[in-house]
Write an enzyme that holds these catalytic residues in place. Structure first.
Site, PDB file in Angstrom:
ATOM      1  N   GLU A 270       0.888  -1.168   0.000  1.00 50.37           N
ATOM      2  CA  GLU A 270       0.000   0.000   0.000  1.00 50.37           C
ATOM      3  C   GLU A 270       0.915   1.204   0.000  1.00 50.37           C
ATOM      4  O   GLU A 270       1.579   1.476   0.999  1.00 50.37           O
ATOM      5  CB  GLU A 270      -0.880   0.007   1.256  1.00 50.37           C
ATOM      6  CG  GLU A 270      -1.815  -1.179   1.385  1.00 50.37           C
ATOM      7  CD  GLU A 270      -2.999  -1.107   0.442  1.00 50.37           C
ATOM      8  OE1 GLU A 270      -3.141  -0.112  -0.288  1.00 50.37           O
ATOM      9  OE2 GLU A 270      -3.778  -2.081   0.432  1.00 50.37           O
ATOM     10  N   CYS A 309      -2.635   8.793   3.206  1.00 53.12           N
ATOM     11  CA  CYS A 309      -2.386   8.192   1.893  1.00 53.12           C
ATOM     12  C   CYS A 309      -3.563   8.443   0.955  1.00 53.12           C
ATOM     13  O   CYS A 309      -3.417   8.404  -0.259  1.00 53.12           O
ATOM     14  CB  CYS A 309      -2.157   6.703   2.044  1.00 53.12           C
ATOM     15  SG  CYS A 309      -3.463   5.878   2.938  1.00 53.12           S
TER      16      CYS A 309
END
Ligand code: NAP
Length: 690
Positions: A270, A309
């Site tokens: 990720e 993020c």
């Protein structure tokens, strides 16, 4: 897990000395290795301590001890652990809030991190109970016949890996980041070795202290490494999984590790992401969607000081609305109070540290080669209750890129702070092309009340994104936000975002499990998987299957009923009694030339009712309740004068508690000529012998 004594209490000068929790105990602090500074004051908050941890032993212990203990539990029991852990953490979460201030988190930021993590545990606990069987493995799909005579078949099974899940986390969400990975791994039955990012490791450390104090997890289920992972990757095997969250650079470096390549170690990544928000053409100033867009872009820039993020890095707006959007955002961002996150009036705290501030400002400098700064000045901004020289403060910085199609940096550089770039587009095709220039992102949000525009955008950008949120006036008061990963939904994105899929309900357990095609005779497959299927042996006897307690009922136990004729009177009676006088049951003339009905036919529900009358054993007994049907299909219409007969077979059993369990029965209604009229699965609750 017993309650090991932590050696990580604060020292006299209130600096935390962090050690690791490995092989069932705290390692004890070694020599100070790295100082960690408060994001707000610059003071030293914690020191990591070097210790010569034996990574090979840590992995071996996890596999042998944690794997053994978790492997003994069913999905429901593991879900129970997650629930108990969430409850315990809820009682002690204030300890985490307090430390989060040092990392620059406001109270709201800390709630997202701490409560978000606890909520993810609870979500997986609930899903584990509701959506997974109370067993130790999963069946994937149905049995596939593999031979002409029916003597050889296949069934996919899914079993937990015999390894360890190595979780390497980013700094921005020390609690959520750890817990959102822990939940699916533990639910799958795989022990975890977790490594927090050093700069916020003291918050993660406190979380692990609380977890160990709870005594909820079985021994070996969780180990915690503070600081360097040393040679850990050298000792991975094909049964281990690495789940990494962080920058693309680190991810690529780790993925290239020779052992990861050689052993084909599963690697979930990720990474960073140039997420976009798109204002659609219908969302003009004054519309609810315009306001929602402005609110969300400003929020995503300032929550966690933009260190998310999923934050909106690129705001795409129709060219005609550029001025209006920039003005509205400038006004909104000007109201954000920046300063000491412990002060209630502060809406945005500092970045995590001075290093991060340097990185962000360096990235902004590169972006400014292609975009003009239209709001915020890193050299001149007001601060509340904080010293700009000591803390890692940066104000919200809004840029405007005039030529986004020709630009590259604005689509490639992630300034991991309160930074976003507005850019104009001329039509939806251009909006799609610009959005996808992110090269694969975690999320995009679309602000529109226009279904055709939403459809075009969603399908145009879908394959480049893990999640697409369409936000309009109808969901305005309840939407969960552009930037919030939900445990039920996919979190992860293709390409630059890493290609991972950390969350997404129970499908994320598959990272920690292996799908295997199991092949054999029907009897063998049925015996091994505990699921009867047509073609595997049936057990018939004098005793009615409903007379067996849950414990005694064997899979395959079958009743074949006597036959019953369906008459026209039955159909008439049922029609008038229930009110279902649909023409196919009542009007011979209307069925002439009908594609499905050769004449008047019995109601499907009449067949079900007669089937129950044929197979049921009426006396009080171990069957406590019928609680539903699954997979009902009416295969062939039944006409007046035809016979029907029922086969009822115990297909699958699942314990619910000490008093009763669920039995799934395979039911087939056949006509006098042996053709299948209907099939379904009947669910009953059966008492334990107790
Ligand atoms: P980072 O510098 O790449 O570090 C990530 C993690 O990797 C840290 O725990 C770090 O530990 C560890 N690490 C670094 N080198 C390593 C090595 N050689 N061996 C083992 N571990 C190593 O990223 P970050 O600065 O913490 O996080 C910010 C980035 O993460 C941003 O780009 C953001 O977009 C991304 N992010 C992505 C997601 C997502 O879900 N996609 C979520 C959050 C953040 P140390 O701290 O000890 O170096």
């Amino acid at each position: 897990m017993t309650q090991p004594q932590s050696s990580g209490a604060r020292t006299a000068d209130n600096v935390m000395k962090l050690d690791s929790f490995v092989r069932g105990k705290w390692s004890g602090p070694g020599e100070p290795a790295a100082e960690i500074h408060s994001a707000v004051t610059g003071d030293v908050v914690a020191v990591t301590t070097g210790s010569d941890l034996d990574m090979r032993e840590i992995l071996a212990y996890g596999r042998a001890v944690g794997g053994k203990h978790l492997g003994k539990l069913t999905f429901h029991q593991r879900a129970g652990l997650l629930k108990a852990l969430a409850d315990y953490l809820t009682k002690h979460k204030d300890r985490l809030y307090k430390l989060s201030f040092h990392a620059g988190a406001t109270r709201t930021d800390a709630v997202i991190d701490v409560d978000g993590g606890i909520g993810t545990l609870l979500a997986y606990a609930g899903k584990g109970r509701r959506e997974l069987p109370n067993s130790k493995f999963l069946l994937d799909g149905n049995v596939e016949g593999l031979s002409k005579g029916g003597a050889f078949a296949g069934q996919h099974i899914v079993t937990p890996l015999h390894g360890v899940a190595v979780h390497i986390n980013a700094f921005n969400f020390p609690c959520w980041g750890m817990l959102e990975k822990l939940a699916p791994a533990l639910l799958a039955g795989v022990p975890v070795v977790t490594k927090p990012a050093t700069v916020t490791s003291y918050v993660a450390y406190e979380l692990v202290r609380i977890i160990t104090e709870s005594g909820v997890l079985p021994e070996g289920a969780l180990q915690f490494i503070v600081g360097s992972t040393g040679d850990l990757l050298d000792h991975l095997t094909c049964q281990d999984v690495v789940s990494f969250t962080g920058s693309a650079d680190t991810s690529q470096k780790l993925q290239r590790h020779p052992v990861i390549a050689r052993e084909a170690v599963r690697f979930i990544a990720e990474r960073d992401s140039l997420n976009a928000a798109i204002l659609a053409p219908d969302a003009v100033p004054g519309s609810p969607e315009f306001d929602l867009f402005v609110k969300e872009v400003a929020k995503e820039m300032t929550v966690k000081a933009g260190q998310k993020c999923t934050a909106i890095r690129r705001a795409l707006v129709p060219s005609a609305q550029l001025d209006a959007v920039i003005t509205a955002l400038r006004d909104r961002l000007a109201k954000v109070t920046i300063g000491n996150p412990e002060n209630d009036k502060v809406r945005m705290g500092p970045l995590v540290g001075l290093g991060q501030r340097s990185d962000v400002l360096a990235h902004v400098a590169k972006l400014r080669a292609e975009a003009e700064l239209v709001a915020g000045d890193p050299g001149n901004f007001a601060l509340l209750d904080a010293d700009a020289k000591r803390g890692a403060f940066v104000p919200p910085l809004l840029l405007h890129c005039v030529k986004p199609l020709a630009a590259t940096a604005v689509h490639e550089i992630e300034a991991f702070g309160p930074v976003s770039t507005v850019m104009g587009y001329d039509d939806l095709d251009q909006a799609i092309a610009l959005t996808n220039r992110g090269g694969g992102s975690l999320v995009a949000s679309i602000y529109t009340h226009d279904v055709p525009a939403a459809t075009e955008l969603a399908f145009g950008i879908g394959s480049f994104h893990g999640r697409v949120a369409i936000i309009d006036r109808d969901c305005a008061s309840e939407h969960t936000g552009h930037g919030s990963p939900m445990p039920q939904m996919v979190h992860g994105g293709p390409g630059r975002a890493g290609g991972g899929e950390e969350l997404g309900g129970v499908r994320s357990l598959q990272h920690y499990m292996q799908r295997t095609a199991l092949q054999g005779s029907p009897a063998m497959l049925s015996g091994v998987t505990g699921r009867w299927f047509k073609g595997s042996p049936m057990l018939e006897g004098d005793l009615h299957p409903f007379r067996y307690h849950y414990d005694d009922l064997e899979i395959g136990r079958t009743l074949v009923s006597k036959s019953r004729q369906i008459t026209l009177d039955d159909i008439e009676h049922f029609a008038h009694f229930t009110g279902d006088t649909f023409y196919a049951h009542m009007d011979e003339e209307a069925t002439k030339g009908h594609p499905f009905f050769p004449g008047r036919v019995a109601h499907g529900y009449l067949l079900l009712s007669f089937a129950a009358g044929l197979f049921v054993d009426p006396d009080y007994g171990p069957v406590l309740a019928n609680y539903g049907l699954d997979s009902l299909r009416f295969v062939k219409p039944v006409q007046p004068g035809e016979q029907i007969q029922v086969r009822l077979t115990a297909k699958e059993k699942m314990p619910r508690n000490k008093q009763y369990g669920e039995v799934r029965w395979d039911v087939e209604i056949t006509t006098g000529t042996g053709e299948t009229a209907a099939t379904y699965e009947l669910l009953t609750m059966n008492a334990m012998r107790g």
